[in-house]
Enzyme design. Sequence first.
Site, PDB file in Angstrom:
ATOM      1  N   ASP A  54     -12.591  -7.191   9.356  1.00  0.00           N
ATOM      2  CA  ASP A  54     -12.585  -8.654   9.303  1.00  0.00           C
ATOM      3  C   ASP A  54     -13.807  -9.242  10.025  1.00  0.00           C
ATOM      4  O   ASP A  54     -14.474 -10.135   9.502  1.00  0.00           O
ATOM      5  CB  ASP A  54     -11.283  -9.201   9.901  1.00  0.00           C
ATOM      6  CG  ASP A  54     -10.885  -8.489  11.187  1.00  0.00           C
ATOM      7  OD1 ASP A  54     -11.703  -7.705  11.710  1.00  0.00           O
ATOM      8  OD2 ASP A  54      -9.765  -8.711  11.679  1.00  0.00           O
ATOM      9  N   ASP A 108       0.810  -1.219   0.000  1.00  0.00           N
ATOM     10  CA  ASP A 108       0.000   0.000   0.000  1.00  0.00           C
ATOM     11  C   ASP A 108       0.842   1.267   0.000  1.00  0.00           C
ATOM     12  O   ASP A 108       0.325   2.347  -0.275  1.00  0.00           O
ATOM     13  CB  ASP A 108      -0.951  -0.004   1.201  1.00  0.00           C
ATOM     14  CG  ASP A 108      -2.393  -0.225   0.781  1.00  0.00           C
ATOM     15  OD1 ASP A 108      -2.599  -0.636  -0.380  1.00  0.00           O
ATOM     16  OD2 ASP A 108      -3.306  -0.005   1.594  1.00  0.00           O
TER      17      ASP A 108
END
Length: 571
Positions: free
Chosen positions: A450, A145
């Site tokens: 998540d 990233d």
Amino acid sequence: MGKEGGGEEALLPLFETKEARFRGAYKVFASTVFVGICLIWVYRLTHIPRAGEQGRWAWIGMFMAELWFGLYWILTQSCRFKVVYNYPFKERLSSRCKDTLPSIDIFLCTADPKKEPPTMVINTILSVMSYNYPPENLSIYLSDDSGSELTFYALLEASSFSKHWIPFCKKFNIQPRSPSAYFAQQIDIQDITYAQELLAIKKLYKEMENRIDSTVEMGEITKEIKDQQKGFSEWNSKVTKQDHQSIVKIMIDGRDKNGVDIYGGRLPMLVYMAREKRPQWPHNFKAGAMNALIRVSSEISNAPFILNLDCDMYANDADTIQEALCFFLDEKRGHEISFVQFPQNYDNITKNDLYACTFSVITNVELAGIDVYGATPYCGTACFHRRESLCGKVYSKDYRKEWNIEDKNNTYKSINELEVASKILASCSFEKETQWGEKMGLIYGCSSEDFVTGLAIQCRGWKSLYYNPNRMAFLGVAPITLNDVLTQQTRWSEGLFQIFLSKYCPFIYGHGKIKLGAQMGYCIYLLWAPCSLPTLYYVIVPPLCLLHGISIFPQEKWSQRMCQRGMSKKS
């Protein structure tokens, strides 16, 4: 019959589930605790000091704190009353699916070469590249990233070193297969051939490690290195961590003549990806990176199963993939399983575990307890996924997929064509006006993406499963300072409590979709943050009341009489 063969073997399950021992004794113990909790509540209610009496509000506060603790304890029993453990039979899988094993895509995410050193990242990469699994069915993707050329360079070095490391691992069947972890342990050398190759491979690794560390310390790639690899042309002075174009580079392709090890054996596919990031576009943190990986991998390899790991969590068992596949490929129950969650374990925790980073009750009891409901939470790493369920497919009872028949539409495309097509999928604008982040992929809008994603998958009808093997499958790095531990715990607690207060609250979002026990099990973790308030009250108020002579706990009449006798004798 005693022997497994032919049709009989095909009927044998690939895994079994057993209830933990001594559950009856625990139920008796829990019942006595529940009675004790109820008696405490009754005592608090029936002995509240009258208005104007000293300690009335302290007493009421104690009752509220104890009421919360009691209700929270009841929530925990949803995961402790019945605990089950799963046991795969990988030998049956090997004999049944020896030549038809499905492909696996492995995702790793990194975001900062300073906080997550490239040498640590490539050790994780090398450990998963070395799995005891057909390399033609294995593809590894690294999402960077930060879009750092330092990470790209480290991956380039790792791709060259893997040509020596992978055959060495498989020749001597070493464990673990992370170079730094393997070299750090005490190695018993008895074979001369092994000793010679060990010294050679260790030398190659140290040389690679020194080159990477010196380059990272320098902060830039030398012109000599850039001239040797055309991939560095993607970087220029305008590329920054928060502002760069999408970059996709296939470092190793088994179809290519360079995609083989030093002995001519095929290597797993290795792909570097840096999704496009622009200041005016939300990037959605790790969830955004994972969704970009899902799309890019669907263009390149499109494996039916996905393993996602943190970049600091290396593979500790070379046979983990086979064990995970036993759950997915079981003829009776495998079709309903969306993901298999492994525990998070660490290799840097001291014997005393000062900051309680092992979460032993959670990993050994609670996650195995919520598995009873088929609703094990997705914990963000060390998890195998079924690609279809992760991409938003709703489960149906008649669902049966031929997992060994895969999409081969991309096999004819060249590396350059795959990279160009993948860059579009990793662009900022691709998700605009789509279901990505809502019904497809990981869900956006929460720092604990998540947990929300796992809950959403289960509410679509899928089941999840928890597996805690005897040999730890993955080992990571736990926080080693109090400040890091508190920062991590705060981030987790805030993100999980945010879920409880949102539309994804299990009692609302999961109503009628998952079992009540599963809803309660989720809330054990979603209510971590508010537990701090009654705990803080219980820590502060009783000592203050004790200092001021205010009684907030029951006193036995016998002890009162003894105190009075002592006072009378002194007088």
